[in-house]
Motif scaffolding. Structure first.
Motif, PDB file in Angstrom:
ATOM      1  N   ARG A 114     117.600  25.882  76.786  1.00 26.44           N
ATOM      2  CA  ARG A 114     116.916  27.117  77.156  1.00 26.44           C
ATOM      3  C   ARG A 114     115.413  26.850  77.161  1.00 26.44           C
ATOM      4  NH1 ARG A 114     118.023  27.187  71.807  1.00 26.44           N
ATOM      5  NH2 ARG A 114     116.522  28.152  70.380  1.00 26.44           N
ATOM      6  N   VAL A 115     114.690  27.614  77.949  1.00 25.70           N
ATOM      7  CA  VAL A 115     113.273  27.333  78.169  1.00 25.70           C
ATOM      8  C   VAL A 115     112.439  28.444  77.549  1.00 25.70           C
ATOM      9  CG1 VAL A 115     111.479  26.973  79.906  1.00 25.70           C
ATOM     10  CG2 VAL A 115     113.784  26.074  80.283  1.00 25.70           C
ATOM     11  N   ARG A 116     111.465  28.046  76.757  1.00 23.87           N
ATOM     12  CA  ARG A 116     110.561  29.005  76.128  1.00 23.87           C
ATOM     13  C   ARG A 116     109.221  28.975  76.862  1.00 23.87           C
ATOM     14  NH1 ARG A 116     110.015  31.765  71.280  1.00 23.87           N
ATOM     15  NH2 ARG A 116     107.915  31.946  70.437  1.00 23.87           N
ATOM     16  N   VAL A 174     117.100  30.843  80.694  1.00 22.44           N
ATOM     17  CA  VAL A 174     117.974  29.696  80.919  1.00 22.44           C
ATOM     18  C   VAL A 174     117.153  28.624  81.632  1.00 22.44           C
ATOM     19  CG1 VAL A 174     120.002  31.191  81.046  1.00 22.44           C
ATOM     20  CG2 VAL A 174     118.807  30.562  83.149  1.00 22.44           C
ATOM     21  N   PRO A 175     117.663  27.394  81.750  1.00 17.97           N
ATOM     22  CA  PRO A 175     116.912  26.332  82.443  1.00 17.97           C
ATOM     23  C   PRO A 175     116.465  26.757  83.832  1.00 17.97           C
ATOM     24  CG  PRO A 175     118.773  25.381  81.279  1.00 17.97           C
ATOM     25  CD  PRO A 175     118.913  26.871  81.145  1.00 17.97           C
ATOM     26  N   LEU A 176     115.323  26.203  84.258  1.00 18.60           N
ATOM     27  CA  LEU A 176     114.705  26.598  85.516  1.00 18.60           C
ATOM     28  C   LEU A 176     115.255  25.834  86.709  1.00 18.60           C
ATOM     29  CD1 LEU A 176     110.998  26.845  84.340  1.00 18.60           C
ATOM     30  CD2 LEU A 176     112.713  28.653  84.490  1.00 18.60           C
ATOM     31  N   ARG A 177     116.196  24.944  86.494  1.00 19.05           N
ATOM     32  CA  ARG A 177     116.839  24.216  87.589  1.00 19.05           C
ATOM     33  C   ARG A 177     118.224  23.789  87.115  1.00 19.05           C
ATOM     34  NH1 ARG A 177     113.824  18.298  87.635  1.00 19.05           N
ATOM     35  NH2 ARG A 177     114.155  17.808  85.427  1.00 19.05           N
ATOM     36  N   GLY A 178     118.998  23.196  88.011  1.00 18.93           N
ATOM     37  CA  GLY A 178     120.336  22.747  87.665  1.00 18.93           C
ATOM     38  C   GLY A 178     120.331  21.758  86.520  1.00 18.93           C
ATOM     39  N   ARG A 179     121.400  21.756  85.734  1.00 17.79           N
ATOM     40  CA  ARG A 179     121.443  20.974  84.498  1.00 17.79           C
ATOM     41  C   ARG A 179     121.814  19.508  84.723  1.00 17.79           C
ATOM     42  NH1 ARG A 179     121.993  24.714  79.967  1.00 17.79           N
ATOM     43  NH2 ARG A 179     122.658  22.966  78.662  1.00 17.79           N
ATOM     44  N   MET A 204     123.377  34.270  68.121  1.00 15.28           N
ATOM     45  CA  MET A 204     122.624  33.039  67.894  1.00 15.28           C
ATOM     46  C   MET A 204     122.720  32.152  69.122  1.00 15.28           C
ATOM     47  SD  MET A 204     120.816  31.697  65.432  1.00 15.28           S
ATOM     48  CE  MET A 204     120.130  30.131  64.912  1.00 15.28           C
ATOM     49  N   SER A 205     121.591  31.711  69.661  1.00 13.30           N
ATOM     50  CA  SER A 205     121.604  30.895  70.863  1.00 13.30           C
ATOM     51  C   SER A 205     122.155  29.512  70.558  1.00 13.30           C
ATOM     52  CB  SER A 205     120.182  30.764  71.411  1.00 13.30           C
ATOM     53  OG  SER A 205     120.160  29.881  72.497  1.00 13.30           O
ATOM     54  N   TYR A 253     124.649  32.817  84.555  1.00 14.02           N
ATOM     55  CA  TYR A 253     125.811  33.081  83.711  1.00 14.02           C
ATOM     56  C   TYR A 253     126.732  31.883  83.530  1.00 14.02           C
ATOM     57  CZ  TYR A 253     124.454  37.940  84.244  1.00 14.02           C
ATOM     58  OH  TYR A 253     123.758  39.117  84.228  1.00 14.02           O
ATOM     59  N   PHE A 254     126.726  30.941  84.445  1.00 12.21           N
ATOM     60  CA  PHE A 254     127.799  29.958  84.427  1.00 12.21           C
ATOM     61  C   PHE A 254     127.295  28.519  84.546  1.00 12.21           C
ATOM     62  CE2 PHE A 254     132.212  28.832  86.203  1.00 12.21           C
ATOM     63  CZ  PHE A 254     132.814  28.948  84.961  1.00 12.21           C
ATOM     64  N   LEU A 255     126.647  28.175  85.662  1.00 16.72           N
ATOM     65  CA  LEU A 255     126.329  26.777  85.938  1.00 16.72           C
ATOM     66  C   LEU A 255     125.001  26.332  85.349  1.00 16.72           C
ATOM     67  CD1 LEU A 255     127.524  26.500  89.648  1.00 16.72           C
ATOM     68  CD2 LEU A 255     128.675  25.674  87.593  1.00 16.72           C
ATOM     69  N   GLY A 256     124.151  27.259  84.928  1.00 16.57           N
ATOM     70  CA  GLY A 256     122.857  26.877  84.391  1.00 16.57           C
ATOM     71  C   GLY A 256     122.708  27.093  82.906  1.00 16.57           C
ATOM     72  N   SER A 257     123.653  27.783  82.288  1.00 15.78           N
ATOM     73  CA  SER A 257     123.519  28.150  80.880  1.00 15.78           C
ATOM     74  C   SER A 257     124.709  27.660  80.074  1.00 15.78           C
ATOM     75  CB  SER A 257     123.410  29.674  80.746  1.00 15.78           C
ATOM     76  OG  SER A 257     123.456  30.062  79.390  1.00 15.78           O
ATOM     77  N   ALA A 258     124.434  27.217  78.862  1.00 18.76           N
ATOM     78  CA  ALA A 258     125.494  26.813  77.939  1.00 18.76           C
ATOM     79  C   ALA A 258     125.837  27.919  76.951  1.00 18.76           C
ATOM     80  CB  ALA A 258     125.075  25.553  77.174  1.00 18.76           C
TER      81      ALA A 258
END
Length: 515
Positions: free
Chosen positions: A7-9, A487-492, A1-2, A223-228
């Motif tokens: 996250r970008v759809r 994942v997001p298309l740029r830094g969070r 489950m996300s 894997y790390f800095l852009g995704s929760a």
């Protein structure tokens, strides 16, 4: 489950829902039955396209595939090219798996995977915060490979590109650098470099001095800095071959013709489509998906002289493979220690990159271990220098070093895979990678070596390009495509993005909205 709300759809291209609404049902041939080919074939067949899939091996799944082998005692077991981690941010790969396993019950979570270096220092991803940048800060503060002096010495300015990854913007900024030079620029301590960065770069089966710094940065974002979603992952409960056999059955249920053990020899354009040549003769197609590994794509294009212009053909011919990798799976007559993790990554212990204990998670291996009292252990060596034999011997010696209880074990069975078929993402090569959209109408490409301007990598890049390739063909026929998620298309973190310098919106992938 996300669990990543950012996250970008990417919405599906609009159109009719089924080819039955068309005057004539299109025919598509998919060349290659790996993750990319299975994804593209599924996406097309679900819209009513007449799909034929050809795979040269006798099993599906490509480099993530599996087959059956026989042990000396006569037992039939699943075998593969090694451990594969199914991360939670592999949204598009999971969308394929859900076609046959809606709740993903065939995967099981690993609670942790430690990282150990030659000095015995161990890092862990257990119980880290999920949301960046707190995950990275917590990892650094509790890591035995960092000190306060190390943190003060970090080149924060050089690290800023990691905080604002975009695609293809990051490639424009960093693709000229190799990962080793980038790591040196960051002034990371050597031990932390092994554990925090080499682990990522070697996942591409390449040493850091032969890997693009941009590819490393995108991977760190994914894997790390852009995704929760975190850095923990799931693994299959059954041998890998079972996953893809189920995908093949699903395709057959959709009316697709799936043929393993059938290589495609050439693809020839004709006035309104293509002729796909196999040993059984030529097959007409309105569209073709080339979902091959790098050697297979090079060979097929070379054997298809009318396919594409010289510039495109030259780019395909120039694609390189990474150095060889070795997987050695051992069936031992005694168990490893009870506290050994299912998966252990290593740094500074060449040629060993990781050790997995299959009977910790694979039901088939666990059953063998219960009956025999033994264990099933797999050793992985990426980007192996030298010959297979010496590397294999060194792998076993390293196993005895990190798991001393295995030194007295008798090897009941020993199977190895030595391959060189992974794409090499060398510095300066991003702009020359073949893209999903091919050189002639109706021809598309898919695979983990194919360019797609989204933050994806490895198995997720294969699946993403498969969906995208199918969407391009479906749009040509006025049919609805399939959504993508990334994942997001740029830094969070906005303040870090501003410090890094905002990248214009060009090249950030298809128009998107948050899921």
């Amino acid at each position: 489950m996300s669990r990543d709300r950012r996250r970008v759809r990417h919405p599906a291209p609009p159109g009719r829902l089924h080819a039955g609404a068309l005057a004539e049902r299109p025919r598509a041939v998919v060349v290659g039955g790996g993750i990319a080919g299975l994804t593209a074939a599924t996406a097309l067949a679900e819209r009513g396209i007449a799909v034929e899939l050809y795979e040269r091996a006798d099993h599906l799944g490509g480099r993530a595939g599996g087959w059956t082998a026989t042990l000396p005692g006569g037992e039939r077991v699943g075998m593969s090219r090694g451990f594969h981690a199914f991360f939670r941010q592999y949204y598009n790969l999971r969308a394929l798996l859900r076609r046959t396993d809606p709740d993903l019950g065939g995967l099981t979570a690993l609670p942790d995977y430690p990282l150990v270096d030659a000095a015995g220092r161990t890092d862990t991803f257990r119980d880290l915060p999920a949301v960046p940048p707190w995950n990275a800060l917590a990892f650094a503060l509790r890591s035995p490979t960092f000190t306060a002096r190390d943190l003060l010495r970090l080149n924060a300015r050089a690290a800023l590109p990691l905080m604002n990854v975009t695609v293809p913007g990051t490639y424009r900024r960093l693709d000229h650098l190799d990962a080793a030079a980038f790591l040196a620029r960051l002034r990371f301590p050597a031990a932390a470099r092994h554990l925090a960065f080499d682990v990522f770069s070697r996942s591409f089966f390449a040493p850091p001095d032969r890997l693009s710094a941009a590819e490393l940065a995108v991977m760190f974002h994914l894997y790390f800095l852009g995704s929760a979603e975190g850095l923990l992952f799931d693994v299959p409960r059954r041998p890998l071959g079972d996953l893809w056999a189920a995908a093949g059955r699903h395709l057959a249920d959709l009316g697709a013709d799936v043929r393993t053990g059938t290589p495609v020899e050439a693809v020839r354009p004709r006035p309104h489509g293509f002729t796909v040549q196999t040993r059984r003769g030529g097959r007409p197609a309105d569209a073709v998906v080339l979902a091959l590994d790098v050697p297979g794509l090079r060979d097929l294009v070379a054997a298809s002289p009318g396919l594409g212009d010289p510039e495109w053909r030259g780019r395909v011919a120039a694609q390189e493979t990474a150095p060889p990798y070795l997987v050695r799976r051992l069936w031992l007559d005694r168990p490893v220690a009870a506290d050994r993790p299912a998966f252990l990554a290593t740094g500074g212990l060449p040629p060993l990159d990781n050790v997995s204990v299959l009977d910790r998670y694979d039901e088939e291996a666990a059953a063998w271990a219960r009956v025999t009292g033994g264990s099933v252990v797999e050793l992985h060596a990426y980007a192996v220098p030298g010959a297979r034999g010496p590397a294999s011997a060194r792998l076993l010696r390293r196993l005895h070093e990190v798991y001393p209880e295995t030194e007295g074990a008798r090897i009941v069975a020993d199977l190895s895979e030595w391959r060189r078929d992974c794409p090499l993402f060398a510095p300066g090569t991003f702009a020359r990678r073949p893209a999903v959209d091919g050189p002639v109408p109706g021809l598309v490409l898919a695979g983990d070596g194919v360019r797609v301007d989204l933050p994806v990598a490895l198995m997720e890049r294969a699946a993403t390009t498969g969906w995208h390739a199918a969407n391009l063909l479906l749009t040509r026929w006025g049919l609805a495509g399939h959504p993508l998620t990334t994942v997001p298309l740029r830094g969070r973190v906005a303040v870090l993005r501003r410090l890094a310098g905002l990248v214009p919106a060009d090249g950030q992938g298809p128009s998107a909205r948050r899921a």
